[in-house]
Write a protein that holds these residues in place. Structure first.
Motif, PDB file in Angstrom:
ATOM      1  N   MET A 140     -37.757 -13.997  29.808  1.00 49.32           N
ATOM      2  CA  MET A 140     -38.482 -12.999  29.020  1.00 49.32           C
ATOM      3  C   MET A 140     -37.889 -12.894  27.615  1.00 49.32           C
ATOM      4  SD  MET A 140     -39.568  -9.178  30.102  1.00 49.32           S
ATOM      5  CE  MET A 140     -37.985  -8.393  30.010  1.00 49.32           C
ATOM      6  N   LEU A 144     -39.972 -13.582  24.269  1.00 49.44           N
ATOM      7  CA  LEU A 144     -40.146 -12.586  23.218  1.00 49.44           C
ATOM      8  C   LEU A 144     -39.621 -13.107  21.891  1.00 49.44           C
ATOM      9  CD1 LEU A 144     -39.231  -9.333  25.104  1.00 49.44           C
ATOM     10  CD2 LEU A 144     -41.403  -9.905  24.050  1.00 49.44           C
ATOM     11  N   PRO A 203     -41.361  -1.134  20.526  1.00 49.69           N
ATOM     12  CA  PRO A 203     -42.046  -2.246  21.202  1.00 49.69           C
ATOM     13  C   PRO A 203     -43.271  -1.794  21.989  1.00 49.69           C
ATOM     14  CG  PRO A 203     -39.698  -2.373  21.559  1.00 49.69           C
ATOM     15  CD  PRO A 203     -39.934  -1.070  20.891  1.00 49.69           C
TER      16      PRO A 203
ATOM     17  N   PHE C  56     -39.154  -4.785  29.367  1.00 48.49           N
ATOM     18  CA  PHE C  56     -39.764  -5.588  28.309  1.00 48.49           C
ATOM     19  C   PHE C  56     -39.517  -4.973  26.922  1.00 48.49           C
ATOM     20  CE2 PHE C  56     -43.536  -6.115  25.660  1.00 48.49           C
ATOM     21  CZ  PHE C  56     -43.571  -7.488  25.505  1.00 48.49           C
ATOM     22  N   PRO C  57     -39.780  -3.683  26.723  1.00 45.67           N
ATOM     23  CA  PRO C  57     -39.475  -3.095  25.410  1.00 45.67           C
ATOM     24  C   PRO C  57     -37.993  -3.114  25.077  1.00 45.67           C
ATOM     25  CG  PRO C  57     -40.892  -1.642  26.665  1.00 45.67           C
ATOM     26  CD  PRO C  57     -40.444  -2.700  27.595  1.00 45.67           C
ATOM     27  N   LEU C  58     -37.178  -3.015  26.118  1.00 42.93           N
ATOM     28  CA  LEU C  58     -35.738  -3.025  25.882  1.00 42.93           C
ATOM     29  C   LEU C  58     -35.309  -4.358  25.280  1.00 42.93           C
ATOM     30  CD1 LEU C  58     -33.465  -1.013  26.478  1.00 42.93           C
ATOM     31  CD2 LEU C  58     -33.025  -2.248  28.588  1.00 42.93           C
ATOM     32  N   VAL C  59     -35.829  -5.434  25.858  1.00 47.03           N
ATOM     33  CA  VAL C  59     -35.482  -6.765  25.345  1.00 47.03           C
ATOM     34  C   VAL C  59     -36.105  -6.962  23.967  1.00 47.03           C
ATOM     35  CG1 VAL C  59     -35.705  -9.225  25.783  1.00 47.03           C
ATOM     36  CG2 VAL C  59     -35.247  -7.677  27.669  1.00 47.03           C
ATOM     37  N   ALA C  60     -37.361  -6.543  23.832  1.00 50.97           N
ATOM     38  CA  ALA C  60     -38.027  -6.689  22.540  1.00 50.97           C
ATOM     39  C   ALA C  60     -37.277  -5.919  21.466  1.00 50.97           C
ATOM     40  CB  ALA C  60     -39.466  -6.183  22.644  1.00 50.97           C
ATOM     41  N   SER C  61     -36.822  -4.723  21.824  1.00 52.06           N
ATOM     42  CA  SER C  61     -36.089  -3.889  20.891  1.00 52.06           C
ATOM     43  C   SER C  61     -34.798  -4.570  20.472  1.00 52.06           C
ATOM     44  CB  SER C  61     -35.795  -2.558  21.578  1.00 52.06           C
ATOM     45  OG  SER C  61     -35.667  -1.549  20.652  1.00 52.06           O
ATOM     46  N   ILE C  63     -34.291  -7.757  20.274  1.00 52.36           N
ATOM     47  CA  ILE C  63     -34.618  -8.820  19.319  1.00 52.36           C
ATOM     48  C   ILE C  63     -34.892  -8.231  17.939  1.00 52.36           C
ATOM     49  CG2 ILE C  63     -36.361 -10.564  18.765  1.00 52.36           C
ATOM     50  CD1 ILE C  63     -36.448 -11.108  21.808  1.00 52.36           C
ATOM     51  N   ILE C  64     -35.626  -7.108  17.935  1.00 55.30           N
ATOM     52  CA  ILE C  64     -35.917  -6.468  16.644  1.00 55.30           C
ATOM     53  C   ILE C  64     -34.625  -6.011  15.977  1.00 55.30           C
ATOM     54  CG2 ILE C  64     -37.146  -4.564  15.523  1.00 55.30           C
ATOM     55  CD1 ILE C  64     -39.159  -4.674  17.769  1.00 55.30           C
ATOM     56  N   LEU C 357     -37.981  -1.382  10.621  1.00 54.97           N
ATOM     57  CA  LEU C 357     -37.943  -1.490  12.079  1.00 54.97           C
ATOM     58  C   LEU C 357     -36.621  -2.035  12.584  1.00 54.97           C
ATOM     59  CD1 LEU C 357     -41.522  -2.657  13.044  1.00 54.97           C
ATOM     60  CD2 LEU C 357     -40.563  -0.381  12.896  1.00 54.97           C
ATOM     61  N   SER C 360     -34.083   0.683  12.548  1.00 52.27           N
ATOM     62  CA  SER C 360     -34.465   1.659  13.569  1.00 52.27           C
ATOM     63  C   SER C 360     -34.023   1.188  14.948  1.00 52.27           C
ATOM     64  CB  SER C 360     -35.978   1.856  13.521  1.00 52.27           C
ATOM     65  OG  SER C 360     -36.379   2.650  14.587  1.00 52.27           O
ATOM     66  N   ALA C 364     -31.166   2.710  17.465  1.00 47.65           N
ATOM     67  CA  ALA C 364     -31.531   3.048  18.836  1.00 47.65           C
ATOM     68  C   ALA C 364     -30.587   2.351  19.815  1.00 47.65           C
ATOM     69  CB  ALA C 364     -32.971   2.650  19.104  1.00 47.65           C
TER      70      ALA C 364
END
Lengths: 355, 373, 390
Positions: A140, A144, A203, C56-61, C63-64, C357, C360, C364
């Motif tokens: 994942m 991503l 996200p 999923f958002p945790l991993v995406a976050s 990366i951001i 972002l 941010s 976080a």
């Protein structure tokens, strides 16, 4: 008979602070306890009283200084109520209905999904493989990364990612096994509560944006349900564990399927736990602000957003209108609390906290 | 082997659907703990079999494995002609009565009794009739609309029984069903249970730690200890002919009296007295046992050995005299008008033919007998 | 199959009881299929939901947080920048905002920094000499490093008279706020568990603040604290403080926020601890009274040990929720004066609002890191220890 010695006369201090009998309170202690409790009641209730009278004040009454007692200090007026429910009723009503739909649906979803998972964790033994999970997370992350940093189309990445995950989990995870137990799954699920909404909201925002679901009920419902899932799982897991297993085993011997056992035996027995959990989740959903701020812009705006919006404009804060909105917001929660109250006194929260 | 049970299987009541239940080499491991060891029992059709043992002996685990609630580590369970070892509980055609009765507190008596039929999709009218029949069988037909919390212990027990019989299962499993009742009611329910089982003729396995229940209810008793079957036989057999020290000590109330000693010159030393044995090897540590009702308190010096009176208790129909001898406490049943003082020296007499000898080291029954000098 | 220890794994789905002569209906077969897959059916929805909306958002976050994100037509442009976002917060131009302003350590600052360091090092030394395991060591190492960092941060800012950043503010809210809430909540619960009349009234009255949205609480306390038009303005005037703007002073602003937060959250602690007190068997207390124990002794020796496990867990929950504080500072002060009341969540939110972002997400993540380290330390070092002792 006469050799019974007389009870010595007690000092004033003793009479004030010694209980007259076991299980009762000394008069002095009683005075202290009541004073403290009443003082705290005043601290708790006064802001609410102020909220109530502010809602019937005119702008002039609010700005001219503190007035405390309606009809004596100032003449109450329903202008703020009228404004909100007659002039602006469309906005108010929409936000109210949004809030109701969203919090009821999110609560229902969270309680249903969460208690199913909690029941499964309390009664079925799972042994997920840590290796599979690691492969999943690595895949994942890579996927991503590809989407974000290299702009690959997410649909392609999804297909390739699923393929890679499938391949590796077949090739590696079937050979190397690091089994986890139910406790690990439970901890993982409950620990999601540590995530501050701010960590995940960006996200989630982007995700809903890419599927054009921003500012819809469904988006907020799903998000709220997941945010509160850990609470449901945590409370209900403990509650299910406290139900004697005999009842379910008996149902099982009598030929009930697991779903039937859950519906016919477990859920009715868990009414107290469900009620307390529902109320808590309901309150949290109903009052949530930050996520709603991100995920709704106009159509799906909820009540807390409406409250915050009372600060807008050149006129400063519309204290009177804001008070009305806050009062209106409390009503359904109080209603829910009254309806569910008789289940809650049984100390469901306590049970979970003790575990 | 089973003389008593023939009476049940020969009665012409509902014996047609009673099934044989075979448990073959059944084992249960919890990690390193061996809870049930090679349990081998053939339960005849219509038989009332009691699994008896102290708590933690594996009897409940064995029952739960037969029910399918516990996975079987190895071995087989066969019902009639069918191997049900790995069949889900709901397909085993078994009804179980739990110690807690497992009545659903949110359902009425009628709903509780009807639940097994409801989950199997029996139409409502048929179900109602069956509930009435089952309730009538346990004399509960007037309380159908009550909730379990509004019932007394004995009534709950009846509801649990009605729920078990409504499906006409091919076997009943009962896990200490009477242990939550008070003593008086327990005696009454025991008789009722036995009568009902006789009437229905359903193969029954009953778990208990109470040897009186076992003696009174069972066609055959299986005594377990530490997961192992100690003896399987009719109540009379296990009482009069125990195969080892454990069974001898477990059956009977008050339990059998034991005296330990080491055999030298054909006798064991009991205080200042000698008791002569025949048939045992010189130098073995033996435990001699006799039942309270098979002994008498006599004048000091006139019995087989002497002991000091510890207490005497009048129980109504008889007097229990407890005497202390070295470290061992012995109890003797005497007629109710028997009077004796504390700390009095008395002699103990018992019939040599009604005494038992066991090896102290492994508890096995010795072929030796007590002889009169 | 449904009990934890005992399950029959090798099931025979689709087996029809012998007395059923008709072929199984479609509905029966469907129910059987469902029952056969109940294992997965019960847990999958929760897992999938958590995966999509949490993991999923945790991993995406993450990366951001390691990227610079720019808006461009029809989407985002994400460029990997490594630790730049983090180093900007910790060492770079945003240091004042996140950690605080460091000039020089005053004498008090040195004392605090050195004594805290000595205490932490001593604690590590004690652990190494008494018992040792790799995982325990690594865990304690992380706790020690974070502890040292926080100690030096406070020594360099607060104890040296410099303003501190959002990390300090958040920790202040969490520890001071939760501490106050715990003490008052415990006290109220104990008082309310006494044999007094009107318990139900107090129970209901004390619970009300929990039902009000945090946004509303923020506004209500702004009204309360208004020195010219609020209900207490006569009092302010009497003290000659009618020109005093509490929102302009960092400390009064922070304290007002803590008062608002406490008003809202004490009910939560109260209601659970009250249940815990009421759950103590009456016999224990009465036995203590028979033995002649004073009220304080009864509380100290009987009630408190019974309530403590609950109290520790309630505190853990409260601390977890406390780190998320965002609504109150946002409404009451907008983080002001300056950044004096800005929590990390609010900091991250402001960064998002200015479309930064990457920053941010980095803030976080720093919040998440601090929360996890402190909560896990709290759990492992206090909760587990206490539980073992009981």
């Amino acid at each position: 008979m006469s050799n019974v010695s007389k009870v010595p006369r007690r000092s004033l201090f003793d009479r004030l602070f010694e209980p007259p009998r076991i299980g009762a309170m000394a008069p002095g202690a009683k005075i202290i306890v009541y004073t403290l409790l009443l003082a705290w009641s005043a601290f708790v209730l006064f802001p609410i009283y102020w909220l109530l009278i502010t809602s019937v004040k005119t702008a002039a009454d609010v700005n001219a200084g503190p007035f405390f007692i309606p009809f004596v200090d100032f003449t109450p007026s329903l202008h703020a109520w009228r404004e909100l429910f007659i002039v602006d009723y469309a906005d108010t009503l929409r936000a109210y209905v949004n809030s109701l739909i969203i919090s009821l649906a999110a609560t229902a979803l969270a309680v249903l999904v969460g208690s199913m998972a909690a029941y499964a964790l309390a009664r079925i033994r799972y042994q997920p493989n840590l290796i599979t999970i690691l492969i999943f997370i690595l895949t994942m992350t890579a996927a991503l990364f590809a989407v974000f940093s290299y702009g690959v189309d997410w649909r392609i990445v999804l297909v390739v990612g699923v393929g890679i995950f499938y391949f590796f989990s077949k090739a590696v995870a079937s050979r190397v096994k690091v089994p986890l137990a139910n406790g690990d799954i439970l901890f993982w699920m409950i620990s999601q509560r540590i995530l501050a909404p701010i960590v995940v909201v960006v996200p989630i925002y982007m995700m809903f944006q890419s599927v054009r679901m921003l500012d819809t009920h469904l988006a907020i419902i799903l998000t709220y349900a997941v945010v509160n899932l850990p609470i449901v799982i945590w409370l209900m897991y403990d509650f299910f564990n406290s139900i004697p297993k005999d009842l379910e085993e008996s149902a099982q011997l009598d030929g009930a399927t697991m779903i039937m056992t859950f519906r016919e035996v477990v859920l009715p027995l868990s009414r107290a736990g469900l009620a307390a959990t529902t109320l808590l989740v309901m309150i949290l959903c109903w009052n949530e602000y930050l996520l709603a701020l991100f995920l709704s812009t106009a159509k799906a705006q909820t009540m807390p957003i409406l409250v915050a919006a009372m600060n807008a404009g050149e006129r400063g804060i519309l204290w009177w209108s804001m008070s009305v909105v806050i009062i209106v917001m409390i009503i359904p929660v109080v209603f829910m609390a009254i309806v569910l109250q008789r289940y809650i006194s049984k100390g469901v929260l306590l049970g979970a906290v003790k575990g | 082997m089973s003389t008593d049970m023939s009476s049940a299987s020969e009665t012409d009541t509902l014996t047609s659907d009673a099934k044989r239940l075979s448990i073959r080499k059944m084992n249960k491991h919890y990690g390193d703990f061996h809870a049930v060891k090679d349990l081998d029992i053939e339960v005849e059709p219509g038989e009332f079999l009691v699994l008896l043992g102290p708590s933690g002996c594996g009897k409940s685990t064995a029952l739960r494995m037969i029910a399918g609630l516990e996975e079987i580590t190895s071995g087989e369970v066969i019902m009639g002609e069918r191997d049900v070892t790995h069949v889900l509980p709901k397909y085993r055609d078994i009804a179980m009565v739990f110690q807690s009765y497992a009545l659903y507190p949110h359902k009425t008596v009628a709903e509780n009794i009807g639940f097994p039929l409801k989950v199997t999709g029996v139409p409502l009218e048929q179900r109602n009739q069956a509930v009435l029949d089952a309730a009538a069988q346990v004399q509960m037909e007037t309380l159908l609309e009550r909730y379990p919390r509004e019932l007394s212990g004995g009534q709950r027990q009846r509801v649990a029984l009605a729920r078990a019989i409504i499906r006409r299962p091919s076997a009943f499993l009962m896990d200490e069903p009477l242990s939550n009742l008070d003593a008086k009611l327990r005696g009454f329910m025991r008789a009722e249970l036995k009568h009902m089982q006789h009437e229905l003729g359903v193969t029954t396995i009953y778990v208990t730690h109470d040897q009186i229940e076992a003696m009174t209810l069972a066609h055959r008793v299986a005594i377990m200890k530490d997961g192992e079957l100690q003896q399987l036989g009719t109540p009379a057999e296990v009482y009069t002919n125990p195969t080892n020290l454990f069974v001898a000590g477990f059956m009977g109330s008050p339990p059998m009296n034991f005296i330990e000693g080491t055999l030298s010159q054909g006798s064991i030393q009991v205080g200042n007295d000698k008791i002569f044995l025949q048939g045992a090897q010189e130098g073995t540590a033996v435990t001699m046992g006799f039942r309270p009702e098979d002994a008498d308190v006599v004048e000091a010096g006139e019995g087989r050995f002497d002991a000091m009176v510890y207490t005497a208790e009048m129980t109504g129909d008889l007097t229990l005299v407890t005497v202390k001898h070295g470290q061992s406490i012995l109890t003797i049943k005497m007629p109710k008008d028997f009077v004796v003082d504390y700390d009095q020296k008395v002699g103990i007499q018992f019939d040599s033919g009604l005494s038992y000898l066991f090896s102290t080291s492994d508890g096995s029954r010795l072929k030796a007998i007590v002889v009169d000098s | 199959m449904t009990s934890t220890q005992g399950r029959v794994e090798n099931r025979q789905p689709g087996y029809v009881p012998a007395d059923n002569s008709q072929p199984p209906s479609r509905r029966f077969r469907f129910n059987e299929w469902l029952d056969g897959h109940a294992r997965q059916l019960f847990i999958t929805p929760a897992v999938v939901m958590i995966l999509i909306f949490s993991i999923f958002p945790l991993v995406a976050s993450l990366i951001i947080a390691f990227s610079r994100v720019r808006l461009k037509a029809g989407g985002y442009q994400v460029r990997f920048v490594g630790f730049k976002n983090f180093s900007k917060q910790i060492f770079g131009s945003e240091q004042f905002h996140f950690l605080g302003t460091f000039t020089t350590l005053t004498f008090l600052g040195w004392v605090v920094a050195l004594s805290a360091s000595a205490a932490i090092l001593w604690w590590m030394y004690r652990y190494i000499t008494t018992g040792f395991s790799i995982i325990g060591f690594i865990g304690r190492m992380i706790t020690a490093i974070v502890g040292l960092g926080i100690a030096w941060m406070f020594a360099g800012t607060f104890f040296s008279g410099n303003p501190f950043g959002t990390l300090g503010v958040t920790l202040f809210y969490v520890f001071v706020g939760c501490g106050v809430q715990f003490i008052i909540g415990l006290g109220l619960a104990f008082l309310c568990s006494q044999p007094i009349r009107g318990r139900n009234f107090f129970r209901v009255a004390f619970f009300i603040p929990m039902m009000i949205t945090p946004i509303g609480v923020g506004y209500v306390f702004r009204m309360m604290a208004d020195t010219t038009k609020g209900p207490f303005s006569p009092a302010w005037q009497w003290f000659g403080l009618n020109d005093f703007a509490w929102a302009a002073n960092p400390w009064t602003a922070r304290i007002f926020i803590i008062i608002g937060d406490s008003w809202q959250w004490i009910p939560f602690i109260f209601i659970i601890l009250l249940a815990a007190f009421e759950n103590i068997p009456r016999d224990y207390v009465e036995a203590g009274q028979m033995d002649g124990a004073s009220n304080w002794q009864i509380f100290r020796e009987i009630s408190w040990p019974q309530v403590m496990p609950v109290a520790v867990t309630v505190m853990l929950i409260r601390v977890i929720e406390g780190f998320k504080i965002v609504d109150l500072p946002n409404i009451m002060t907008s983080g002001g004066p300056g950044i004096a009341t800005e929590s990390m969540s609010l900091h991250s939110f402001f960064a998002w609002r200015s479309l930064d972002l990457g920053q941010s997400a980095a803030i976080a993540y720093l919040l998440l890191f601090v929360t996890v380290v402190i909560c896990v330390s709290f759990f492992n070092l206090i909760v587990v220890n206490r539980m073992r002792r009981i």
